[in-house]
Design a protein around this motif. Structure first.
Motif, mmCIF file in Angstrom:
data_model
loop_
_atom_site.group_PDB
_atom_site.id
_atom_site.type_symbol
_atom_site.label_atom_id
_atom_site.label_comp_id
_atom_site.label_asym_id
_atom_site.label_seq_id
_atom_site.Cartn_x
_atom_site.Cartn_y
_atom_site.Cartn_z
ATOM 1 N N LYS A 1 -4.548 -7.828 5.087
ATOM 2 C CA LYS A 1 -4.627 -7.242 3.748
ATOM 3 C C LYS A 1 -5.772 -6.228 3.659
ATOM 4 C CE LYS A 1 -2.708 -10.970 0.872
ATOM 5 N NZ LYS A 1 -3.043 -12.016 -0.123
ATOM 6 N N GLN B 1 0.858 -1.181 0.000
ATOM 7 C CA GLN B 1 0.000 0.000 0.000
ATOM 8 C C GLN B 1 0.895 1.231 0.000
ATOM 9 O OE1 GLN B 1 -3.438 0.171 -0.164
ATOM 10 N NE2 GLN B 1 -3.136 2.364 -0.387
ATOM 11 N N ARG C 1 -5.338 -2.086 2.923
ATOM 12 C CA ARG C 1 -5.975 -1.349 1.827
ATOM 13 C C ARG C 1 -6.657 -0.065 2.313
ATOM 14 N NH1 ARG C 1 -7.192 -6.676 -0.207
ATOM 15 N NH2 ARG C 1 -9.217 -6.688 0.836
#
Length: 299
Positions: free
Chosen positions: A292, A162, A296
């Protein structure tokens, strides 16, 4: 023919470099460990350890076997985890190594949500600089790593990234607080705090210094992200931090964050890393899915 008990005893001695310590960790008699090692050496036809008064050392043959014994033990952990999963026991441990910035916001929330779903699974959390996170993953001392701008290694895989631009963090009343962006060269006149060289932040700042032919003399060098946050919040000067280390401070208006305009700082990433080729235990795979999702949201 190898028996798992042979490998388990051998691996314990290889890790502890001591038959006595291996016996203690396995809760068996020293004679049982010695007998298993002797049987294994006779079967292979080579000595696996050099004995000396302070313990044992792996021979060249022992080092080869240790490499495969480690992979076998890791595979056994996964087998047990999958069997437990099939039996709906959901027990086990997730081992995570993170940069300190991950402790401030992202990981506590992920652990909270994960533990609500899987209360029987425990979490082991280690804190390192980005280089230390990579080393810990390579040594298989953690299943997952959370790093900022992790140094490249061919045996480490980034399974999620990210963008996390680097910011100059200052007190809200600092002279640069209202700027839209700032170059490192514009900050030389202010007191600056930097993390030590094991941190991805420091490596980025050093890249900028090298490309811009600058030399910054920090008034504070530390291995603590929290100390960098406090340095900025208390108006002591400028600290360089990624967004996920200071988003709570920004939200509560305790810190002003000005994006660094220098090229390396604009292209930094927060990364979830794993040991390439290693099969993760089931609990770690499920934790990875949660992590995950949280990564994000770091925008």
């Amino acid at each position: 023919m190898f028996h798992l008990s042979h490998l388990r005893y051998f691996y314990a001695v290889a890790q502890t470099r001591s038959i006595r310590k291996a016996a203690e960790s396995l809760h068996v008699a020293q004679s049982a460990v010695s007998r298993q090692i002797k049987n294994l050496e006779e079967e292979l036809g080579v000595p696996l350890f050099d004995r000396h008064p302070r313990g044992v050392r792996l021979t060249d043959a022992g080092q080869i076997l240790a490499k495969y014994a480690q992979q076998t033990m890791l595979n056994l952990d996964r087998i047990r985890s999958e069997i437990d999963d099939l039996r709906a026991l959901r027990r086990g441990t997730v081992k995570i190594c993170t940069v300190e910035a991950g402790l401030i916001d992202i990981l506590p929330q992920v652990i909270r949500d994960f533990r609500r779903r899987y209360p029987a699974v425990s979490v082991t959390l280690l804190t390192r600089g980005s280089q230390g996170v990579v080393d810990t993953i390579l040594n298989d001392d953690a299943d997952l790593g959370l790093a900022f701008n992790a140094p490249y290694h061919p045996d480490v895989e980034a399974v999620a990234t990210q963008p996390q631009r680097l910011y100059a963090a200052v007190a809200p009343d600092h002279a640069i607080a209202g700027k839209k962006q700032v170059k490192l060269s514009e900050l030389k006149a202010y007191p600056i705090a930097l993390p030590d060289t094991s941190f991805g932040i420091r490596q980025l700042v050093d890249q900028i210094q090298q490309s811009a032919q600058l030399r910054i003399e920090p008034v504070l060098t530390t291995d603590s992200i929290q100390m960098l946050v406090s340095f900025a919040r208390l108006g002591l000067g400028v600290a360089f931090l990624p967004f996920f280390a200071i988003k709570g401070e920004i939200r509560n208006e305790r810190i002003a964050a000005v994006p660094l305009a220098d090229h390396p700082a604009r292209n930094a990433n927060a990364e979830i890393i794993v040991h390439k080729g290693r099969q993760l235990p089931i609990p770690a795979e499920e934790f990875l899915d949660e992590l995950k999702k949280a990564l994000r949201l770091l925008k």
